[in-house]
Design an enzyme around this catalytic site. Structure first.
Site, PDB file in Angstrom:
ATOM      1  N   GLU A   1     -13.725   8.195 -24.737  1.00 16.61           N
ATOM      2  CA  GLU A   1     -13.243   7.331 -25.830  1.00 16.61           C
ATOM      3  C   GLU A   1     -14.164   6.117 -25.853  1.00 16.61           C
ATOM      4  O   GLU A   1     -14.003   5.195 -25.054  1.00 16.61           O
ATOM      5  CB  GLU A   1     -11.790   6.900 -25.566  1.00 16.61           C
ATOM      6  CG  GLU A   1     -10.770   8.036 -25.604  1.00 16.61           C
ATOM      7  CD  GLU A   1     -10.402   8.465 -27.019  1.00 16.61           C
ATOM      8  OE1 GLU A   1     -10.655   7.704 -27.976  1.00 16.61           O
ATOM      9  OE2 GLU A   1      -9.866   9.573 -27.169  1.00 16.61           O
TER      10      GLU A   1
ATOM     11  N   CYS B   1     -11.417  -1.698 -30.062  1.00 19.43           N
ATOM     12  CA  CYS B   1     -12.450  -0.674 -30.302  1.00 19.43           C
ATOM     13  C   CYS B   1     -12.498  -0.249 -31.748  1.00 19.43           C
ATOM     14  O   CYS B   1     -13.558   0.071 -32.270  1.00 19.43           O
ATOM     15  CB  CYS B   1     -12.216   0.532 -29.408  1.00 19.43           C
ATOM     16  SG  CYS B   1     -10.574   1.223 -29.589  1.00 19.43           S
TER      17      CYS B   1
END
Ligand code: NAD
Length: 434
Positions: free
Chosen positions: A211, A245
């Protein structure tokens, strides 16, 4: 002394072989325990996040504790059905036989977490590993030490180490853990470190979820509702001081609406944070190194909002930079701070082409109700996931697998996707011996 996690991994593998984690009730009990720990330690969690990142309570309650609790609840509700083998058709050519797909845990999982949402991004993957029936070692980020300590205390005092263990430490600790042969690795962090993790995993052929991050664009088309667009952009960008993010990294605005959009974003900043934003209320940048990196961007293009900073508080004001191009330093890498650069386009395909000339983003946001523009953007650009006329919220739905593609990562999780990520699907053809 070189850290060594051979004994811990061996203990976890042996516990896994005992078969206890395969029992669905055992997993539900563990998820319930994790949930109770999150609830009983809520105030400790909020305090640790305040110390580490000056994270406002309301943000922390929602994006750290709240999201984790809803993810765990959803898993507990659905675990029995997810873990039941599924019968599928058998081709006629195979004669009389039955076919099944059996979800089974990989074994011992390693979860390496970042600092920006240090609870959510550690505990959500851990819950996925538990739900699927794995044992787990969790390595939180050293950059948020109070949260890391708290997670270690909460989990290590309440789970046996052969089942779930938090291991605290810096790069050396990650490196030592990555030397062990885990059965699954789940990494959240930067693209650069993602490559290191993938290399280490390749040595053992360990399946891995990465990720990662990247520059997530927000395209604001000429028909966008600028009041709502400005609110949703600012909320997504400045939450956690831009250290999210999936924050919109930069804006690509249609030339006809760009100036008005900037005016609206400035209004939203004033309405949200008051005339004077300060380091006592706004979340902090995580470290001096990150602060110095960000401060170098403040003179890029034309400063149209914010721009103040205070190193002693690791504070940078919500900032908007106009007249930015791909040549500016701020456009080279993921910003990961409260700085919003604005670029301009005339034709939709100019923006699409430019975005496609750069690494595949983790997220993409489009502000437009024009279905042709929506199709052009969605059908041409490869990106992890995103939203139309919103920012960030796609990652808070159990029903949407969350993950990147290319430089922004591989694999996905959340909801059923978390269970699937930490499970191997074993295909079985069953015939009679006759
Ligand atoms: P990072 O890659 O620096 O660190 C992540 C973890 O890896 C930490 O636990 C750290 O101790 C460890 N680590 C650091 N260097 C290492 C090395 N050389 N070898 C092995 N392990 C190492 O990332 P970060 O600064 O904590 O987080 C910010 C980055 O994470 C941003 O790029 C952001 O976009 C990305 N991110 C992605 C997601 C997502 O869900 N896709 C979520 C949050 C953050």
């Amino acid at each position: 002394m070189m850290e060594n996690y051979q004994e811990l991994t061996a203990k976890q593998k042996s516990f896994f072989r005992s078969g206890q984690t395969k029992d669905v009730q055992f997993r539900k009990d563990a998820l319930n325990k994790l949930k109770e720990l999150m609830m009983s330690h809520e105030q400790d969690i909020l305090d640790a996040l305040k110390k580490d990142l000056n994270k406002p309570e309301i943000e922390a309650k929602r994006a750290e504790v709240g999201l984790v609790l809803s993810e765990i609840n959803y898993m507990i509700e659905n675990l029995t059905s997810w873990s039941t083998p599924v019968e599928v058709k058998t081709p006629e050519t195979h004669g009389e036989a039955e076919s099944f797909i059996v979800p089974e845990p990989y074994g011992a999982a390693l979860v390496i977490a970042p600092w920006n949402y240090p609870v959510q991004l550690a505990v959500n993957p851990l819950a996925g590993a538990i739900a699927a029936g794995n044992t787990a070692v969790l390595k939180p980020s050293e950059l948020t030490p109070n949260t890391s300590n708290l997670l270690a205390e909460m989990i290590n005092e309440n789970f046996p180490e052969e089942y779930v263990r938090v291991v605290e430490g810096e790069v050396e600790t990650s490196t030592a853990l990555l030397k062990e042969k885990f059965d699954y690795i789940f990494f959240t962090g930067s693209t650069g470190v993602g490559r290191i993790v993938a290399e280490a995993a390749a040595k053992n052929l360990t399946p891995t979820t990465l990720e990662l991050g990247g520059k997530s664009p927000a395209i604001v088309h000429e028909d966008a509702d600028l009041d709502e667009t400005a609110k949703r952009l600012a909320r997504g960008k400045f939450a956690n001081a831009g250290q999210t993010c999936v924050a919109p990294d930069y804006v690509y605005a249609h030339r006809s609406v760009k100036d008005q959009l900037i005016t609206k974003i400035k209004e939203v900043i004033t309405n949200t944070y008051g005339g004077e934003v300060s380091g006592s209320t706004f979340p902090h940048v995580v470290s001096e190194r990150h602060f110095d990196r960000l401060q170098n961007f403040l003179d890029n293009g034309k400063l149209v909002a914010g721009g103040k900073s205070d190193r002693s508080q690791l504070f940078i004001e919500p900032t908007v930079l106009d007249e930015i191009s791909w040549d500016d330093a701020v456009m080279k890498d993921e910003i990961f701070g409260p700085i919003l650069p604005i670029m301009t386009y005339d034709e939709t395909f100019d923006a699409i082409e430019e975005i496609m000339n750069h690494p595949k983003p983790l997220a993409l946001y489009l502000f437009s109700d024009d279905e042709k523009v929506q199709d052009d953007v969605l059908n041409n650009i490869s990106f992890g996931g995103g939203a139309i006329n919103d920012t960030i919220n796609h990652m808070t739905s159990h029903y949407l697998p969350f993950g990147g593609v290319g430089d922004s990562g591989m694999g996905a999780y959340h909801g059923k996707a978390s269970f699937d990520t930490f499970s191997h699907f074993k295909s079985i053809l069953k015939r009679s011996n006759k």
